[in-house]
Design a protein around this motif. Structure first.
Motif, PDB file in Angstrom:
ATOM      1  N   TYR A 140      -4.515   1.868  -2.004  1.00 36.82           N
ATOM      2  CA  TYR A 140      -4.591   1.028  -0.817  1.00 36.82           C
ATOM      3  C   TYR A 140      -3.565   1.519   0.190  1.00 36.82           C
ATOM      4  CZ  TYR A 140      -7.516  -2.370  -3.279  1.00 36.82           C
ATOM      5  OH  TYR A 140      -8.544  -2.989  -3.952  1.00 36.82           O
ATOM      6  N   GLN A 187      -1.242   0.311   3.678  1.00 37.94           N
ATOM      7  CA  GLN A 187      -0.741  -0.832   4.437  1.00 37.94           C
ATOM      8  C   GLN A 187       0.015  -0.334   5.655  1.00 37.94           C
ATOM      9  OE1 GLN A 187       2.257  -3.423   2.577  1.00 37.94           O
ATOM     10  NE2 GLN A 187       1.311  -5.197   3.538  1.00 37.94           N
ATOM     11  N   ARG A 212       0.639  -5.434   8.501  1.00 42.69           N
ATOM     12  CA  ARG A 212      -0.764  -5.718   8.224  1.00 42.69           C
ATOM     13  C   ARG A 212      -0.991  -5.944   6.735  1.00 42.69           C
ATOM     14  NH1 ARG A 212      -3.773  -3.762  12.499  1.00 42.69           N
ATOM     15  NH2 ARG A 212      -5.378  -5.159  11.707  1.00 42.69           N
ATOM     16  N   GLY A 213      -2.194  -6.358   6.400  1.00 42.37           N
ATOM     17  CA  GLY A 213      -2.564  -6.467   4.993  1.00 42.37           C
ATOM     18  C   GLY A 213      -2.943  -5.113   4.430  1.00 42.37           C
ATOM     19  N   LEU A 214      -3.239  -5.092   3.144  1.00 38.00           N
ATOM     20  CA  LEU A 214      -3.628  -3.845   2.505  1.00 38.00           C
ATOM     21  C   LEU A 214      -5.098  -3.556   2.758  1.00 38.00           C
ATOM     22  CD1 LEU A 214      -1.080  -4.858   0.813  1.00 38.00           C
ATOM     23  CD2 LEU A 214      -2.004  -3.451  -1.031  1.00 38.00           C
ATOM     24  N   PHE A 261      -8.319  -1.066   1.387  1.00 38.74           N
ATOM     25  CA  PHE A 261      -8.821  -0.230   0.305  1.00 38.74           C
ATOM     26  C   PHE A 261      -9.107   1.187   0.809  1.00 38.74           C
ATOM     27  CE2 PHE A 261     -11.108   0.881  -3.451  1.00 38.74           C
ATOM     28  CZ  PHE A 261     -12.251   1.563  -3.052  1.00 38.74           C
ATOM     29  N   LYS A 263     -11.321   4.385  -5.159  1.00 41.06           N
ATOM     30  CA  LYS A 263     -11.083   3.973  -6.541  1.00 41.06           C
ATOM     31  C   LYS A 263     -11.810   4.905  -7.493  1.00 41.06           C
ATOM     32  CE  LYS A 263     -14.935   0.746  -6.819  1.00 41.06           C
ATOM     33  NZ  LYS A 263     -15.322  -0.665  -6.671  1.00 41.06           N
ATOM     34  N   PHE A 288      -0.188   2.350  -1.626  1.00 46.12           N
ATOM     35  CA  PHE A 288      -0.011   1.712  -2.926  1.00 46.12           C
ATOM     36  C   PHE A 288      -1.080   2.187  -3.899  1.00 46.12           C
ATOM     37  CE2 PHE A 288       3.230  -1.383  -1.977  1.00 46.12           C
ATOM     38  CZ  PHE A 288       3.084  -1.647  -0.626  1.00 46.12           C
ATOM     39  N   LEU A 310      -5.007  -6.767 -10.173  1.00 44.77           N
ATOM     40  CA  LEU A 310      -4.413  -5.460  -9.927  1.00 44.77           C
ATOM     41  C   LEU A 310      -2.911  -5.480 -10.126  1.00 44.77           C
ATOM     42  CD1 LEU A 310      -7.223  -5.060  -8.569  1.00 44.77           C
ATOM     43  CD2 LEU A 310      -6.062  -3.684  -6.845  1.00 44.77           C
ATOM     44  N   PHE A 362       0.227  -3.249  -8.952  1.00 45.16           N
ATOM     45  CA  PHE A 362       0.525  -2.246  -7.936  1.00 45.16           C
ATOM     46  C   PHE A 362       1.818  -1.501  -8.245  1.00 45.16           C
ATOM     47  CE2 PHE A 362      -2.544  -3.049  -4.594  1.00 45.16           C
ATOM     48  CZ  PHE A 362      -2.974  -4.349  -4.853  1.00 45.16           C
ATOM     49  N   HIS A 399       5.191   0.471  -6.486  1.00 46.43           N
ATOM     50  CA  HIS A 399       6.092  -0.008  -5.435  1.00 46.43           C
ATOM     51  C   HIS A 399       5.794   0.596  -4.068  1.00 46.43           C
ATOM     52  CE1 HIS A 399       8.476  -2.138  -8.371  1.00 46.43           C
ATOM     53  NE2 HIS A 399       9.169  -2.643  -7.388  1.00 46.43           N
ATOM     54  N   TYR A 424      -1.316 -12.830  -3.899  1.00 48.04           N
ATOM     55  CA  TYR A 424      -0.209 -11.960  -4.233  1.00 48.04           C
ATOM     56  C   TYR A 424       0.988 -12.323  -3.360  1.00 48.04           C
ATOM     57  CZ  TYR A 424      -3.158  -8.743  -6.913  1.00 48.04           C
ATOM     58  OH  TYR A 424      -3.980  -8.195  -7.860  1.00 48.04           O
ATOM     59  N   LEU A 439       4.682  -5.871  -4.710  1.00 46.30           N
ATOM     60  CA  LEU A 439       3.500  -6.728  -4.748  1.00 46.30           C
ATOM     61  C   LEU A 439       3.376  -7.368  -6.130  1.00 46.30           C
ATOM     62  CD1 LEU A 439       1.166  -4.309  -2.893  1.00 46.30           C
ATOM     63  CD2 LEU A 439       1.306  -6.725  -2.307  1.00 46.30           C
ATOM     64  N   LEU A 499      -0.010 -12.795   0.325  1.00 45.79           N
ATOM     65  CA  LEU A 499      -1.258 -12.128   0.656  1.00 45.79           C
ATOM     66  C   LEU A 499      -2.405 -12.732  -0.138  1.00 45.79           C
ATOM     67  CD1 LEU A 499       0.064  -8.463   0.578  1.00 45.79           C
ATOM     68  CD2 LEU A 499      -0.802  -9.619   2.591  1.00 45.79           C
ATOM     69  N   LEU A 535     -10.569  -5.010  -3.591  1.00 46.73           N
ATOM     70  CA  LEU A 535     -10.046  -6.200  -2.945  1.00 46.73           C
ATOM     71  C   LEU A 535      -9.970  -6.006  -1.443  1.00 46.73           C
ATOM     72  CD1 LEU A 535      -9.380  -6.948  -5.847  1.00 46.73           C
ATOM     73  CD2 LEU A 535      -7.130  -7.715  -5.070  1.00 46.73           C
ATOM     74  N   PHE A 579      -8.026  -7.596   1.682  1.00 46.07           N
ATOM     75  CA  PHE A 579      -6.839  -8.416   1.919  1.00 46.07           C
ATOM     76  C   PHE A 579      -6.836  -9.021   3.313  1.00 46.07           C
ATOM     77  CE2 PHE A 579      -3.887  -7.867  -1.615  1.00 46.07           C
ATOM     78  CZ  PHE A 579      -4.482  -6.838  -2.313  1.00 46.07           C
ATOM     79  N   GLY A 580      -6.233 -10.204   3.410  1.00 46.90           N
ATOM     80  CA  GLY A 580      -5.902 -10.771   4.694  1.00 46.90           C
ATOM     81  C   GLY A 580      -4.620 -10.155   5.232  1.00 46.90           C
ATOM     82  N   GLU A 581      -4.214 -10.604   6.422  1.00 49.30           N
ATOM     83  CA  GLU A 581      -3.024 -10.055   7.068  1.00 49.30           C
ATOM     84  C   GLU A 581      -1.742 -10.618   6.473  1.00 49.30           C
ATOM     85  OE1 GLU A 581      -4.547  -7.508   8.971  1.00 49.30           O
ATOM     86  OE2 GLU A 581      -3.585  -8.191  10.815  1.00 49.30           O
TER      87      GLU A 581
END
Lengths: 116, 114
Positions: A36, A38, A42-44, A46, A49, A90, A104, A106, A108, B35, B43, B91, B103, B105-107
């Motif tokens: 992923y 980031q 912001r969010g992660l 995809f 995979k 990540f 999941l 993750f 670091h 998360y 995370l 998250l 997945l 994810f939102g912000e």
């Protein structure tokens, strides 16, 4: 117990360079491996995979990753990076059966900085 | 497709107060995950629901954290008696059926406890 290790906290390259971000995992069982990205604040999102089959998987924006069972690795690569690839990356592992599906774990993260 | 929507984006709360975070998953997705992200811990998985049923809450601090999914269109994460160590980005993510653990994810909701 499943663990994910990303050995490089920071990677700095120049635009146009190739890059490899390393990921090693430990897990006893059938798994999904994923990457992923980031961007700051912001969010992660995809990227790609692996579950089975061809160990080299292609993702968005020219990224690919290669699974190695012998090395317990799932390294991410890109042949020619752009400054917009600067972000945190990540690696994640999850089980593929039962309640572990979807949960999941993750690493670091690796901060990739691409200089113009 | 609006993506996963999380509200509020930012929340500052005083120590000991309650904080509730909301998540609206992508329509049609069957699983919702929470998360927590901090600089130190990275995370951390908290909990997840599948078809609104709680499946795994092994990451939830037991005493002050709770999560619910009353309907397929939203989930809440409630933190009672907030402490400074609860400060983090929370998250939410959702996943479609048979997605192979992909997945979305939102912000995130940034919670600061002062």
């Amino acid at each position: 117990t499943q663990t994910v290790s990303q050995s490089d906290a920071h990677v700095t390259v120049f635009e146009g360079d190739s890059v490899e971000l390393r990921c090693n995992y430990s897990y006893g069982g059938s798994i999904y491996l994923s990457w992923y990205i980031q961007h700051h604040g912001r969010g992660l999102q995809f990227l790609l995979k692996y579950y089975s089959g061809n160990p080299v998987v292609q993702g968005v924006n020219g990224f690919e990753a290669e699974f190695s069972k012998s090395d317990s690795s799932f390294h991410l690569r890109k042949a020619s990076v752009h400054w917009s690839d600067s972000a945190v990356y990540f690696c994640a592992v999850s089980g593929s059966t039962g309640a572990n599906t979807g949960k999941l774990t993750f690493g670091h993260g690796t901060i990739l900085r691409v200089h113009p | 497709n609006a993506g996963v929507i999380q509200t509020p984006r930012h929340k500052v709360t005083g120590k000991g107060q309650e904080a509730t975070l909301w998540c609206e998953p992508i329509s049609g997705h069957s699983a919702v995950f929470w998360y927590r992200q901090t600089i130190v811990q990275g995370l951390e998985f908290l909990t997840y629901f599948r078809n609104q049923a709680p499946i795994d809450d092994s990451g939830m601090p037991k005493e002050r954290f709770s999560a619910q999914m009353p309907n397929q269109s939203h989930s809440t994460l409630k933190i009672q008696s907030t402490q400074p160590q609860d400060s983090a980005v929370y998250l939410c993510a959702s996943s479609p059926p048979n997605s192979g653990n992909t997945l979305y994810f939102g912000e995130g909701s940034r919670l600061i406890v002062v």
